[in-house]
Enzyme design. Structure first.
Site, PDB file in Angstrom:
ATOM      1  N   ASN A  10      29.283  46.915  -5.403  1.00  0.00           N
ATOM      2  CA  ASN A  10      30.297  47.646  -4.640  1.00  0.00           C
ATOM      3  C   ASN A  10      29.561  48.331  -3.496  1.00  0.00           C
ATOM      4  OD1 ASN A  10      32.225  49.312  -3.603  1.00  0.00           O
ATOM      5  ND2 ASN A  10      32.458  50.598  -5.435  1.00  0.00           N
ATOM      6  N   TRP A  11      29.740  47.778  -2.303  1.00  0.00           N
ATOM      7  CA  TRP A  11      29.003  48.311  -1.146  1.00  0.00           C
ATOM      8  C   TRP A  11      29.618  49.580  -0.564  1.00  0.00           C
ATOM      9  CZ3 TRP A  11      27.607  43.410   2.287  1.00  0.00           C
ATOM     10  CH2 TRP A  11      26.552  42.726   1.664  1.00  0.00           C
ATOM     11  N   LYS A  12      30.798  49.939  -1.066  1.00  0.00           N
ATOM     12  CA  LYS A  12      31.474  51.158  -0.555  1.00  0.00           C
ATOM     13  C   LYS A  12      31.537  51.106   0.983  1.00  0.00           C
ATOM     14  CE  LYS A  12      30.195  53.412  -4.797  1.00  0.00           C
ATOM     15  NZ  LYS A  12      29.873  54.633  -5.546  1.00  0.00           N
ATOM     16  N   HIS A  98      39.099  52.577  -8.168  1.00  0.00           N
ATOM     17  CA  HIS A  98      37.765  53.184  -8.225  1.00  0.00           C
ATOM     18  C   HIS A  98      37.911  54.712  -8.234  1.00  0.00           C
ATOM     19  CE1 HIS A  98      33.746  54.443  -7.082  1.00  0.00           C
ATOM     20  NE2 HIS A  98      33.336  53.278  -7.541  1.00  0.00           N
ATOM     21  N   GLU A 100      36.455  56.950  -6.670  1.00  0.00           N
ATOM     22  CA  GLU A 100      36.472  57.563  -5.337  1.00  0.00           C
ATOM     23  C   GLU A 100      37.855  57.437  -4.707  1.00  0.00           C
ATOM     24  OE1 GLU A 100      33.035  55.436  -3.934  1.00  0.00           O
ATOM     25  OE2 GLU A 100      31.773  56.642  -5.252  1.00  0.00           O
ATOM     26  N   GLU A 170      33.440  53.460 -15.502  1.00  0.00           N
ATOM     27  CA  GLU A 170      32.545  54.212 -14.620  1.00  0.00           C
ATOM     28  C   GLU A 170      32.744  55.705 -14.842  1.00  0.00           C
ATOM     29  OE1 GLU A 170      31.176  51.704 -11.058  1.00  0.00           O
ATOM     30  OE2 GLU A 170      32.992  52.736 -10.458  1.00  0.00           O
ATOM     31  N   GLY A 176      26.524  57.721  -8.444  1.00  0.00           N
ATOM     32  CA  GLY A 176      25.761  58.241  -7.319  1.00  0.00           C
ATOM     33  C   GLY A 176      24.934  59.471  -7.673  1.00  0.00           C
ATOM     34  N   SER A 216      25.065  54.591 -11.539  1.00  0.00           N
ATOM     35  CA  SER A 216      23.603  54.648 -11.432  1.00  0.00           C
ATOM     36  C   SER A 216      22.892  53.506 -12.155  1.00  0.00           C
ATOM     37  CB  SER A 216      23.080  56.011 -11.912  1.00  0.00           C
ATOM     38  OG  SER A 216      23.618  57.052 -11.116  1.00  0.00           O
ATOM     39  N   GLY A 237      26.659  50.396  -7.335  1.00  0.00           N
ATOM     40  CA  GLY A 237      26.866  50.981  -6.014  1.00  0.00           C
ATOM     41  C   GLY A 237      25.575  50.984  -5.221  1.00  0.00           C
ATOM     42  N   GLY A 238      24.924  52.149  -5.160  1.00  0.00           N
ATOM     43  CA  GLY A 238      23.733  52.333  -4.335  1.00  0.00           C
ATOM     44  C   GLY A 238      22.681  51.238  -4.432  1.00  0.00           C
TER      45      GLY A 238
END
Ligand code: 13P
Length: 252
Positions: A10-12, A98, A100, A170, A176, A216, A237-238
């Site tokens: 997930n590149w956000k 998600h 977010e 999640e 994050g 994470s 993610g990151g």
């Protein structure tokens, strides 16, 4: 539970078209002859990057997903994107709900449910995200929160549609933050979700729904998480933004 995993990026709201091209230029050679060829690899870039990414992954076996969609098929909905628009640029998958989106854009279990139905209608494979906040975990509400997100999000879904749905667990406190759920915490949460699915759809259907873990996930913890039988994949993610680190996770 599946022996093959679904490893999803997930590149956000990161990367431009040129950065996306550069990513695949470096990433695809790193996953040639990968450790687990049966695993699925899905990358979910931002909307403007989808076409460029579809071109970059052609023939590689990597699949394309979007990070969201709107529930209407078309109409005067400025700024929104339909399921059909996504399939027309080569998406096979879409993330829904998600945390977010829930936290910053007021998405609810009800809107998740409408988006899930729209995704299935458009022929997409939906990855529905659920998870508790830190406060909810600390006051022992994890069970209740997960059940409610699942039950309301999946209302009206038919048994025959379940093979086209995955769930991403999640926990918000792990996103994050560098604070990963232990494989045991993740497996316990997955078991709660799966038991609830069994109640709605029976053991066989529930058993075959992939439940991914997200929060994470990094190269150094991917193997411990993926070795857990209850964990059917990762939503990253990151660590998915860098070709080397995402390739290391794919090659867990
Ligand atoms: P991080 O891997 O950066 O914690 O993000 C997890 C996530 O939100 C994936 O959807």
């Amino acid at each position: 539970m599946s022996s093959k995993k679904m490893i999803t990026a997930n590149w956000k709201m990161y990367k431009t078209t040129s950065a996306a091209k550069a990513f695949f230029g470096a990433f695809l050679p790193l996953i040639q002859g990968r450790t687990h060829p049966e695993d699925q690899v899905v990358v979910c870039p931002g909307f403007p990057l989808l076409s460029v990414c579809a071109e970059a992954i052609r023939g590689s076996g990597v699949m394309l997903g979007a990070q969201d969609l709107f529930w209407e098929a078309e109409g005067a909905w400025t700024g929104e994107v339909s399921g059909e628009m996504l399939t027309s640029v080569g998406c096979t998958h879409v993330l829904i709900g998600h945390s977010e989106r829930r936290q910053h854009f007021h998405e609810t279990n009800h809107s998740v449910n409408k988006k899930l139905k729209a995704a299935l209608q458009a022929g997409l494979h939906a990855i529905v995200c659920i998870g508790e906040s830190l406060k909810e975990r600390e006051c022992d509400s994890t069970d209740w929160v997960l059940k409610r997100q699942y039950l309301e999000g999946f209302e009206g879904i038919e048994p025959g549609q379940m093979p086209r749905i995955s769930i991403a667990y999640e926990p918000c406190w792990a996103i994050g933050t560098g604070r990963t759920a232990t494989p045991q915490i993740a497996a316990d949460a997955h078991a709660i979700i799966r038991a609830e699915m069994e109640r709605s759809f029976g053991e066989e259907i529930a058993h075959n729904v992939e439940i991914l873990y997200g929060g994470s996930v990094r190269p150094d913890n991917a193997r411990a998480l993926m070795s857990e039988e209850e964990i059917d994949g990762a939503l990253v993610g990151g660590a998915s933004l860098d070709p080397q680190s995402f390739a290391a996770i794919v090659n867990w």
